[in-house]
Motif scaffolding. Structure first.
Motif, PDB file in Angstrom:
ATOM      1  N   THR B 118       0.831  -1.215   0.000  1.00 37.49           N
ATOM      2  CA  THR B 118       0.000   0.000   0.000  1.00 37.49           C
ATOM      3  C   THR B 118       0.860   1.257   0.000  1.00 37.49           C
ATOM      4  O   THR B 118       0.440   2.310   0.462  1.00 37.49           O
ATOM      5  CB  THR B 118      -0.909   0.040   1.237  1.00 37.49           C
ATOM      6  OG1 THR B 118      -0.092  -0.099   2.390  1.00 37.49           O
ATOM      7  CG2 THR B 118      -1.933  -1.038   1.204  1.00 37.49           C
ATOM      8  N   ARG B 125      -6.519   2.917  -2.122  1.00 40.37           N
ATOM      9  CA  ARG B 125      -5.407   2.676  -1.220  1.00 40.37           C
ATOM     10  C   ARG B 125      -5.756   3.003   0.230  1.00 40.37           C
ATOM     11  O   ARG B 125      -5.439   2.243   1.137  1.00 40.37           O
ATOM     12  CB  ARG B 125      -4.192   3.495  -1.642  1.00 40.37           C
ATOM     13  CG  ARG B 125      -3.028   3.310  -0.695  1.00 40.37           C
ATOM     14  CD  ARG B 125      -1.820   4.059  -1.148  1.00 40.37           C
ATOM     15  NE  ARG B 125      -1.978   5.500  -1.000  1.00 40.37           N
ATOM     16  CZ  ARG B 125      -0.969   6.365  -1.082  1.00 40.37           C
ATOM     17  NH1 ARG B 125       0.234   5.926  -1.362  1.00 40.37           N
ATOM     18  NH2 ARG B 125      -1.174   7.641  -0.934  1.00 40.37           N
ATOM     19  N   ARG B 129      -5.417   0.657   3.498  1.00 41.85           N
ATOM     20  CA  ARG B 129      -4.609   1.064   4.650  1.00 41.85           C
ATOM     21  C   ARG B 129      -5.411   0.951   5.932  1.00 41.85           C
ATOM     22  O   ARG B 129      -4.905   0.536   6.968  1.00 41.85           O
ATOM     23  CB  ARG B 129      -4.133   2.505   4.472  1.00 41.85           C
ATOM     24  CG  ARG B 129      -2.945   2.617   3.556  1.00 41.85           C
ATOM     25  CD  ARG B 129      -2.413   4.026   3.599  1.00 41.85           C
ATOM     26  NE  ARG B 129      -1.188   4.132   2.838  1.00 41.85           N
ATOM     27  CZ  ARG B 129      -0.543   5.274   2.642  1.00 41.85           C
ATOM     28  NH1 ARG B 129      -1.019   6.386   3.148  1.00 41.85           N
ATOM     29  NH2 ARG B 129       0.569   5.299   1.949  1.00 41.85           N
TER      30      ARG B 129
END
Lengths: 274, 322
Positions: B118, B125, B129
């Motif tokens: 990531t 993304r 995360r």
């Protein structure tokens, strides 16, 4: 070009596989939180057998969940902010100002975390009683600060080390004091690291059980972590409500992280050294 | 790796200065400034943790037991004699080592993979995360209980998952079978701790200048070479500190073992910390608990000191000497 799409596909594949493995226990926690009281052992297959919101509504009607959440928010935000402040100042000094005994100080700071808390919780209780800080929010906050500082010092030192000293020196030649160079140059560049330290402090305090349980006996001063523990009785555990409480209790942490993670992007280091 | 030019302070130290200038320099240069910056951290730790450690040390040379009237504060070596003649202590130390190394290696590895996955921008993304820190966002008490239900030999979902694989048909007793139990606990510890490694490594990766990779691309270095020659050396300090932190976290780990097995079956999962707890809060032998605590302290100091010497020896000596 084909090579790029292939590597993209591999990336997505590993990403999705890792995510499924990591998220499964959390999915299961949600399944159990929506399961009727006492029925979690009879869930078959991979889906919930029955759905109920009772576990959630009871948290707020039968227990002071809101109060616990507010206490946690207070303790976690103050202790992580103070740890960050204290830790950053020490980390910066240890990274930039070379002085005698810096290595020893680093080691000593770390040693304080190596005694198992279960072995010193009795002396800590005594100490806080003498300080008159039992049953106070400040007491728990102070306890949590002492759990986060060592890591804050070590981590911020590392992040400051990775910022070229030339940048600060350039600022100082231009007439900045050391404090100004720190404030305007080093601090913004190290900010992704500092945000991570803040998140670490917040989560550590949010979850800490032993200090919060030992130093406070009044139920209205409990943090959420202690409240969660109270579902576990001597003889049986109110399992499904506890899962629901855990879900509710985790939401603020996730929100804090989602808010802060956007700032985890690279500081403006690129180009600064040229 | 880390550029270290000569500190500016070295240049103006020779002649004595008026008091007002000296006072102002406290906040810009000289020794007063570092002292002032480090003092709050040291003071807090000395009072809240250092002082209780000293009291624990004193306690370990006394005989304070809640269950027995024949106890007192006189100096005695009894607890240490008892500790070194107790075969279970050596076994606990060994179990702590196994538990700690398994957890640290696993959590660092998973954390690094997740951080690399990531690191660069792609659609969604920030969602991934967030996914990767979730195990850590939920309190350990709660997640551990979920694992307990999942590991249940008869009703648990873990056996249902494993039995999707070919060749496994019988139920595994995850928390009872002596061959599986320690591994089962380590898996829970890794799952709960890897987000810490993930966070620190992610921030460390962000600090690596992108130009290094651009230059490597121009030179035709492949992904593996870039990882090995740019990422790995740049991450060295952060990885070291992450490993130390994870080591301390897993060595001190209490909730996972206490909730899932309590040290059983037949002491198979009794680590030093669990033994310390059981001595102090099950047998109410506070002095013996304190002695075991001191042993844990010495044990972790030795391990961490060796580890730091091996990995950061140069940096630490550099910091201490100048």
């Amino acid at each position: 070009m084909r090579n790029l799409t292939l590597s993209k596909a591999v990336h997505r594949l590993i990403l999705v596989a890792t995510t499924i493995c990591i998220l499964f226990p959390i999915y299961w926690m949600l399944v159990l939180a929506f399961t009727k009281l006492g029925m979690s052992r009879s869930v078959e297959g991979f889906y919930p057998a029955s759905l109920t919101f009772n576990n959630f509504t009871q948290l707020f009607t039968e227990r002071p969940m809101l109060r616990w959440l507010l206490n946690s928010a207070l303790v976690a935000s103050i202790s992580s902010a103070l740890s960050l402040l204290i830790g950053t100042s020490a980390g910066y000094a240890l990274s930039r100002l070379h002085f005698r005994g810096a290595g020893l100080i680093m080691i000593l700071i770390l040693v304080t975390q190596m005694m198992p808390p279960t072995a010193i919780v009795v002396p800590i209780y005594d100490l806080f009683r003498q300080l008159g800080m039992l049953n106070t929010i400040q007491g728990v906050t102070l306890g949590h600060i002492s759990l986060v500082i060592p890591l804050a010092v070590w981590m911020t030192k590392g992040y400051f080390d990775s910022i070229p000293l030339d940048l600060e020196n350039a600022a100082r030649i231009d007439g900045c004091t050391r404090l100004a160079a720190f404030w305007h140059v080093a601090l913004p560049l190290a900010s992704p690291g500092l945000i991570v330290v803040f998140i670490y402090g917040f989560v550590t305090s949010w979850h800490e059980f032993l200090f919060a349980r030992t130093l406070v006996s009044q139920q209205e001063l409990w943090t959420g972590a202690v409240g969660l523990g109270s579902f576990r009785g001597e003889f049986f555990t109110l399992f499904e409500p506890q899962m629901a409480a855990s879900v509710v209790f985790s939401v603020p942490v996730v929100l804090v992280f989602m808010f802060l993670q956007r700032r985890l992007i690279s500081g403006g280091l690129a180009g600064g050294v040229r | 790796m880390v550029p270290r030019s000569i500190p500016l302070d070295a240049r103006h130290e020779a002649r004595p200065k008026p008091a007002l200038v000296r006072f102002r320099e406290l906040f810009s240069d000289g020794m007063g400034f570092p002292a002032l910056m480090v003092a709050p951290a040291l003071l807090t730790l000395a009072v809240v943790i250092g002082f209780p450690i000293v009291k624990g040390l004193i306690l370990s040379f006394q005989m304070i037991k809640l269950t027995s009237p024949a106890t007192g504060g006189d100096f005695t070596l009894y607890n240490y004699v008892k500790m070194f003649s107790d075969k279970n202590v050596l076994a606990s130390v060994w179990r702590s080592c196994v538990y700690m190394s398994g957890s640290v290696l696993g959590a660092t590895f998973v954390g690094l993979i997740a951080a690399l996955l990531t690191r660069r921008a792609f659609m969604g993304r920030s969602l991934f995360r967030t996914f990767f820190i979730l195990p850590w966002a939920i309190p350990a008490v709660a997640t551990t209980l979920v694992w307990g239900v999942m590991y249940d030999a008869n009703f648990g979902v873990m056996n249902r998952i494993v039995q999707l694989l070919p060749g496994i048909n019988s139920n595994i007793e995850w928390l009872i079978d002596r061959d599986y139990v320690l591994g089962s606990l380590i898996a829970v510890q890794i799952w709960g701790d890897f987000p810490v490694a993930y966070l620190f490594l992610l921030a460390g990766l962000q600090a690596i200048p992108e130009e290094l990779y651009e230059a490597a691309n121009v030179d035709g270095a492949n992904g593996w070479q870039q990882f090995w020659h740019i990422t790995a050396p740049q991450l060295r300090y952060i990885v070291t500190v992450t490993i130390i932190l994870l080591g301390i976290l897993s060595f001190r780990s209490f909730a996972v073992i206490h909730i899932l097995t309590g040290g059983g079956p037949n002491r198979r999962t009794e680590t030093l910390v669990i033994q310390t707890y059981n001595a102090a809060f099950r047998s109410f032998d506070f002095s013996y608990g304190a002695a075991l605590g001191i042993l844990s302290l010495i044990f972790s100091v030795v391990i961490v000191a060796l580890y730091i010497r091996l990995t950061l020896g140069r940096e630490m000596r550099g910091a201490a000497a100048t």
